[in-house]
Design a protein around this motif. Structure first.
Motif, PDB file in Angstrom:
ATOM      1  N   ALA A   1       0.835  -1.206   0.000  1.00  0.00           N
ATOM      2  CA  ALA A   1       0.000   0.000   0.000  1.00  0.00           C
ATOM      3  C   ALA A   1       0.872   1.259   0.000  1.00  0.00           C
ATOM      4  N   ILE A   2       1.488   1.508  -1.101  1.00  0.00           N
ATOM      5  CA  ILE A   2       2.352   2.684  -1.226  1.00  0.00           C
ATOM      6  C   ILE A   2       1.596   3.773  -1.978  1.00  0.00           C
ATOM      7  N   LYS A   3       1.794   5.015  -1.562  1.00  0.00           N
ATOM      8  CA  LYS A   3       1.115   6.133  -2.214  1.00  0.00           C
ATOM      9  C   LYS A   3       2.004   6.714  -3.307  1.00  0.00           C
ATOM     10  N   LEU A   4       1.362   7.158  -4.369  1.00  0.00           N
ATOM     11  CA  LEU A   4       2.049   7.919  -5.415  1.00  0.00           C
ATOM     12  C   LEU A   4       1.702   9.383  -5.224  1.00  0.00           C
ATOM     13  N   VAL A   5       2.729  10.218  -5.102  1.00  0.00           N
ATOM     14  CA  VAL A   5       2.504  11.648  -4.966  1.00  0.00           C
ATOM     15  C   VAL A   5       3.179  12.354  -6.133  1.00  0.00           C
ATOM     16  N   PRO A   6       2.553  13.370  -6.672  1.00  0.00           N
ATOM     17  CA  PRO A   6       3.202  14.099  -7.761  1.00  0.00           C
ATOM     18  C   PRO A   6       4.544  14.671  -7.294  1.00  0.00           C
ATOM     19  N   GLY A   7       5.531  14.560  -8.135  1.00  0.00           N
ATOM     20  CA  GLY A   7       6.847  15.097  -7.806  1.00  0.00           C
ATOM     21  C   GLY A   7       7.793  14.924  -8.971  1.00  0.00           C
ATOM     22  N   ARG A   8       8.707  15.820  -9.084  1.00  0.00           N
ATOM     23  CA  ARG A   8       9.645  15.830 -10.211  1.00  0.00           C
ATOM     24  C   ARG A   8      10.711  14.747 -10.029  1.00  0.00           C
ATOM     25  N   ALA A   9      10.970  14.009 -11.085  1.00  0.00           N
ATOM     26  CA  ALA A   9      12.092  13.058 -11.104  1.00  0.00           C
ATOM     27  C   ALA A   9      13.386  13.876 -11.124  1.00  0.00           C
ATOM     28  N   PRO A  10      14.497  13.285 -10.695  1.00  0.00           N
ATOM     29  CA  PRO A  10      15.764  14.015 -10.729  1.00  0.00           C
ATOM     30  C   PRO A  10      16.063  14.547 -12.135  1.00  0.00           C
ATOM     31  N   ALA A  11      16.630  15.744 -12.182  1.00  0.00           N
ATOM     32  CA  ALA A  11      16.912  16.410 -13.459  1.00  0.00           C
ATOM     33  C   ALA A  11      17.821  15.571 -14.345  1.00  0.00           C
ATOM     34  N   ASP A  12      18.824  14.908 -13.764  1.00  0.00           N
ATOM     35  CA  ASP A  12      19.731  14.103 -14.586  1.00  0.00           C
ATOM     36  C   ASP A  12      19.024  12.898 -15.190  1.00  0.00           C
ATOM     37  N   MET A  13      18.039  12.346 -14.487  1.00  0.00           N
ATOM     38  CA  MET A  13      17.250  11.232 -15.017  1.00  0.00           C
ATOM     39  C   MET A  13      16.381  11.707 -16.180  1.00  0.00           C
ATOM     40  N   ARG A  14      15.698  12.808 -15.990  1.00  0.00           N
ATOM     41  CA  ARG A  14      14.856  13.363 -17.057  1.00  0.00           C
ATOM     42  C   ARG A  14      15.704  13.676 -18.286  1.00  0.00           C
ATOM     43  N   ARG A  15      16.872  14.269 -18.057  1.00  0.00           N
ATOM     44  CA  ARG A  15      17.767  14.624 -19.160  1.00  0.00           C
ATOM     45  C   ARG A  15      18.259  13.370 -19.883  1.00  0.00           C
ATOM     46  N   ALA A  16      18.614  12.329 -19.125  1.00  0.00           N
ATOM     47  CA  ALA A  16      19.088  11.089 -19.745  1.00  0.00           C
ATOM     48  C   ALA A  16      18.012  10.466 -20.626  1.00  0.00           C
ATOM     49  N   ILE A  17      16.767  10.484 -20.174  1.00  0.00           N
ATOM     50  CA  ILE A  17      15.673   9.923 -20.976  1.00  0.00           C
ATOM     51  C   ILE A  17      15.434  10.779 -22.211  1.00  0.00           C
ATOM     52  N   ASP A  18      15.428  12.089 -22.037  1.00  0.00           N
ATOM     53  CA  ASP A  18      15.296  12.987 -23.197  1.00  0.00           C
ATOM     54  C   ASP A  18      16.429  12.743 -24.198  1.00  0.00           C
ATOM     55  N   ASP A  19      17.659  12.622 -23.696  1.00  0.00           N
ATOM     56  CA  ASP A  19      18.815  12.403 -24.573  1.00  0.00           C
ATOM     57  C   ASP A  19      18.715  11.060 -25.307  1.00  0.00           C
ATOM     58  N   TYR A  20      18.227  10.025 -24.620  1.00  0.00           N
ATOM     59  CA  TYR A  20      18.014   8.734 -25.275  1.00  0.00           C
ATOM     60  C   TYR A  20      17.058   8.900 -26.466  1.00  0.00           C
ATOM     61  N   PHE A  21      15.936   9.562 -26.222  1.00  0.00           N
ATOM     62  CA  PHE A  21      14.960   9.735 -27.300  1.00  0.00           C
ATOM     63  C   PHE A  21      15.477  10.650 -28.400  1.00  0.00           C
ATOM     64  N   ALA A  22      16.459  11.491 -28.081  1.00  0.00           N
ATOM     65  CA  ALA A  22      17.078  12.358 -29.086  1.00  0.00           C
ATOM     66  C   ALA A  22      18.189  11.649 -29.849  1.00  0.00           C
ATOM     67  N   GLY A  23      18.509  10.400 -29.467  1.00  0.00           N
ATOM     68  CA  GLY A  23      19.486   9.619 -30.221  1.00  0.00           C
ATOM     69  C   GLY A  23      20.728   9.191 -29.462  1.00  0.00           C
ATOM     70  N   ASP A  24      20.942   9.673 -28.239  1.00  0.00           N
ATOM     71  CA  ASP A  24      22.102   9.254 -27.446  1.00  0.00           C
ATOM     72  C   ASP A  24      21.704   8.011 -26.647  1.00  0.00           C
ATOM     73  N   LEU A  25      21.779   6.862 -27.310  1.00  0.00           N
ATOM     74  CA  LEU A  25      21.247   5.618 -26.756  1.00  0.00           C
ATOM     75  C   LEU A  25      21.946   5.174 -25.475  1.00  0.00           C
ATOM     76  N   ALA A  26      23.190   5.567 -25.279  1.00  0.00           N
ATOM     77  CA  ALA A  26      23.955   5.151 -24.097  1.00  0.00           C
ATOM     78  C   ALA A  26      23.442   5.794 -22.812  1.00  0.00           C
ATOM     79  N   GLN A  27      22.633   6.817 -22.919  1.00  0.00           N
ATOM     80  CA  GLN A  27      22.181   7.537 -21.728  1.00  0.00           C
ATOM     81  C   GLN A  27      21.352   6.679 -20.775  1.00  0.00           C
ATOM     82  N   LEU A  28      20.702   5.640 -21.274  1.00  0.00           N
ATOM     83  CA  LEU A  28      19.893   4.796 -20.383  1.00  0.00           C
ATOM     84  C   LEU A  28      20.746   4.163 -19.294  1.00  0.00           C
ATOM     85  N   ARG A  29      21.993   3.867 -19.602  1.00  0.00           N
ATOM     86  CA  ARG A  29      22.889   3.214 -18.634  1.00  0.00           C
ATOM     87  C   ARG A  29      23.254   4.118 -17.463  1.00  0.00           C
ATOM     88  N   THR A  30      22.998   5.417 -17.584  1.00  0.00           N
ATOM     89  CA  THR A  30      23.359   6.349 -16.511  1.00  0.00           C
ATOM     90  C   THR A  30      22.266   6.477 -15.458  1.00  0.00           C
TER      91      THR A  30
END
Length: 184
Positions: free
Chosen positions: A53-82
């Motif tokens: 019974a864990i709650k989900l609360v709105p909140g921002r993911a770490p900036a480096d995680m968001r950036r890594a996912i954005d970079d992956y979708f922009a073509g830097d496939l290695a970013q997922l490993r970070t």
């Protein structure tokens, strides 16, 4: 002494070329789940199954995680490993999920080949079930597992997303399975 389990996780929403991603993170900034907003009910079921019974609360993911996912979708496939991630799940599931991360971008494996890689050649179905229970889509790249004949097989986010991800990564695959007569 064991650590006190968390009572909540943060959920963030991130636009991607294949839909809105839901990023579920813990207080330490680890990714716990990544799924798609059109499968939010499934994400909530998986959370309950894995964490209770864990709650989900709105909140921002770490900036480096968001950036890594954005970079992956922009073509830097290695970013997922970070991206730092943690999962619950059984020891077997976690072993399969860790093995998925050893499949390089642009490459694929069949369920049978993944079972062999895990030194469990007869565990194809168990590997398939663990693959299907992967809570961290894209980052733990279950989309890189395909049929024995190179064809697309199921994907929790839908075959269109799987097709897009494999094409984005430059992986070879076939859209349709070989007919049984040709495969024999």
């Amino acid at each position: 002494m064991t650590a006190v389990p968390p009572d909540h996780f943060r959920v963030d929403r991130l636009k991607t070329p294949i839909g809105e991603a839901l990023l579920v993170t813990d207080a330490d900034g680890h990714l716990r789940m990544l799924d798609w907003s059109d499968f939010e009910a499934r994400l909530e079921r998986l959370l309950r199954r894995q964490y209770g019974a864990i709650k989900l609360v709105p909140g921002r993911a770490p900036a480096d995680m968001r950036r890594a996912i954005d970079d992956y979708f922009a073509g830097d496939l290695a970013q997922l490993r970070t991206i730092a991630w943690r999962t619950a799940g059984t020891p077997f599931q976690r072993k399969v999920w860790k093995a998925l991360c050893s499949i390089p971008a642009g490459k694929t494996l069949s369920y049978g080949a993944l079972a062999v890689k895990l030194d469990m050649p007869r565990a194809m179905r168990a590997v398939g079930l663990a693959n299907g229970a992967n809570p961290i889509s894209v980052v733990v790249p279950c989309h890189r597992v395909i049929g024995f004949d190179g064809s697309l097989t199921g994907y929790g986010g839908g075959l269109d997303r799987k097709r897009w991800l494999l094409t984005h990564e430059g992986a070879a695959f076939r859209d349709k399975p070989l007919s049984r007569a040709l495969a024999a």
